[in-house]
Enzyme design. Structure first.
Site, short mmCIF file in Angstrom:
data_model
loop_
_atom_site.label_atom_id
_atom_site.label_comp_id
_atom_site.label_asym_id
_atom_site.label_seq_id
_atom_site.Cartn_x
_atom_site.Cartn_y
_atom_site.Cartn_z
N GLU A 177 -34.44 34.25 48.32
CA GLU A 177 -35.07 34.85 46.91
C GLU A 177 -36.36 35.73 47.43
O GLU A 177 -36.28 36.78 46.67
CB GLU A 177 -35.66 33.76 46.27
CG GLU A 177 -34.50 32.92 45.40
CD GLU A 177 -33.86 31.58 46.17
OE1 GLU A 177 -32.57 31.48 45.85
OE2 GLU A 177 -34.31 31.49 47.22
N HIS A 225 -32.39 22.79 38.47
CA HIS A 225 -31.52 23.99 37.76
C HIS A 225 -31.94 23.86 36.22
O HIS A 225 -31.15 24.41 35.52
CB HIS A 225 -30.03 23.42 37.83
CG HIS A 225 -29.55 23.32 39.13
ND1 HIS A 225 -29.63 22.36 40.06
CD2 HIS A 225 -28.87 24.29 39.86
CE1 HIS A 225 -29.16 22.61 41.22
NE2 HIS A 225 -28.73 23.86 41.17
#
Length: 332
Positions: A55, A124
Site C-alpha cells: 500500500e 476487513h
C-alpha cells in the site's frame, strides 16, 4: 454502487488520458469487489494495472505520478489495509501543494471499501475516516448512493488535491439484508437509485437533506443515512436527516441552518465512538448553535472496542439504537 463507481472511472478515463487506475488485483481480475472490471481490457495495461501488495508503494507511486501530471485513481483493497500507506498520504500527498508553495499539486484519489456488514472480521471492516479528517490538505468523501458515488468520484478525480474516497461495503450491491440468518430490516431494502449516463459531477463539500423534518436534525453519512431514515420512520419522529457526503471540507452551513431550525441534533456513524468524526460534528454544532439547542447533542456509534466479528450486527448503530437516541433527545 459498484456499477456507478466503475462508470465514474470509465467516464474519467475516456475524457482524460492522464487518468490511470491501479492497485492490488484491479487489472485483469477487476478488483476484489469488481469495481474496476473491464477497465484494463478497454484502456490497456498502461492505464489500468495491478500493483504489488504494498500500500505504501501504491500510494507513494501515485504521488510521484501526480507530481508529474498524471491523475492516479488508486484502490486500497480494504480501508483496513491503508495503514502502511498512511505516512505517504499524510506526510507527502496532503502537504505537497503547501511545501512546494503551489509549484506542485497532488491530484490523486485513494479509493477504499469501508465499514462492516460482510462478516469480514477485524481486518476487513474498519471505518477509519476520522484518521483522515484530522489531516489538513486532504478531502474525505463517503457516498451513500450510486448517483452520488459516481458524481463525487468524477469530481474527486478532477480535483487538483488528494481525495480519500471511502465506499461503504454494505451498499456495494444495492439492497442488503445483512446476513441470511437475520430478518430483512426496512432500511436494508431501501432502493439506492438510478444513475445517469455520461459525465456529471456532485460538488465536493456540499451536504444534502435526505428527509426534511422539524423535530430533530440527524447527521449521518454512508450506510448510516438509511439506518437513520428507518429509525425516524419506525419511531414516528419528524427528523430532518442530512447526508453529509463530504466530511472534509464539511458543509457546516447546511448543518447549522438545520439545527437552528430543529433545536436538537443526533449524530450517527459506524466507527468507534471515542474520537470518531461525530465528536467533531458535536463540537461544531455546540459552537455554532448553542443558543438554539433545546437538548444536548447525542452520538450513536460503534463500540469502543476492537471490531467484534461475532457481534458485528450489535456493534452497528441499528434503527432501534438510533430510535432510542431520537426519543431521548426529544424528551430531554
Amino acid at each position: 454502487m459498484i456499477e456507478a463507481i466503475r462508470d465514474a472511472m470509465d467516464v474519467s478515463m475516456a475524457r482524460d488520458s492522464q487518468v490511470i487506475v491501479f492497485g492490488e488485483d484491479v487489472g485483469f481480475f477487476g478488483g476484489v469487489f469488481r469495481c474496476t472490471q473491464g477497465l484494463q481490457a478497454k484502456y490497456g495495461k498502461s492505464r489500468c494495472f495491478d500493483a504489488p501488495i504494498s500500500e505504501a508503494g501504491i500510494v507513494g507511486s501515485a504521488i510521484g505520478m501526480a507530481a508529474y501530471g498524471l491523475k492516479p485513481c488508486v484502490e486500497v483493497q480494504f480501508a483496513d489495509y491503508v495503514y502502511p500507506a498512511y505516512d505517504q498520504i499524510v506526510s507527502e500527498a496532503a502537504r505537497l501543494r503547501y511545501r512546494s508553495n503551489g509549484d506542485f499539486t497532488c491530484p490523486i484519489v485513494v479509493r477504499m471499501p469501508t465499514g462492516g456488514g460482510i462478516f469480514g472480521g477485524q481486518t476487513h471492516s474498519q471505518s477509519p475516516e476520522a484518521l483522515f479528517t484530522h489531516v489538513s490538505g486532504l478531502k474525505v468523501v463517503v457516498p451513500s448512493n450510486p448517483h452520488d458515488a459516481k458524481g463525487l468520484l468524477i469530481a474527486a478525480i478532477e480535483d487538483p488535491d488528494p481525495v480519500i474516497f471511502l465506499e461503504p461495503k454494505r451498499l456495494y450491491n444495492g439492497p442488503f439484508d445483512g446476513h441470511h440468518d437475520r430478518p430483512v430490516t426496512p432500511w436494508s431494502k431501501h432502493e439506492l437509485g438510478e444513475v445517469a449516463d455520461g459525465h456529471y459531477t456532485v460538488p465536493l463539500g456540499k451536504a444534502v437533506i435526505r428527509r426534511p423534518g422539524a423535530a430533530v436534525t440527524v447527521l449521518a453519512y454512508g450506510t448510516m443515512v438509511y439506518v437513520a431514515e428507518a429509525a425516524a420512520g419506525e419511531a414516528g419522529i419528524d427528523a430532518e436527516i442530512i447526508d453529509l457526503r463530504t466530511l472534509l471540507p464539511l458543509d457546516l452551513e447546511t448543518i447549522v441552518a438545520s439545527v437552528k431550525k430543529t433545536g436538537r441534533c443526533v449524530v450517527v456513524h459506524e466507527a468507534t465512538l471515542t474520537s470518531g468524526f461525530g465528536a467533531e460534528l458535536s463540537a461544531l454544532v455546540q459552537e455554532n448553535c448553542f443558543y438554539h439547542l433545546e437538548a444536548p447533542v447525542a452520538r450513536v456509534a460503534g463500540w469502543d472496542t476492537p471490531y467484534p466479528h461475532a457481534q458485528e450486527w450489535d456493534y452497528f448503530p441499528g434503527p432501534a439504537r438510533v430510535g432510542r437516541a431520537l426519543v431521548e433527545t426529544l424528551e430531554a
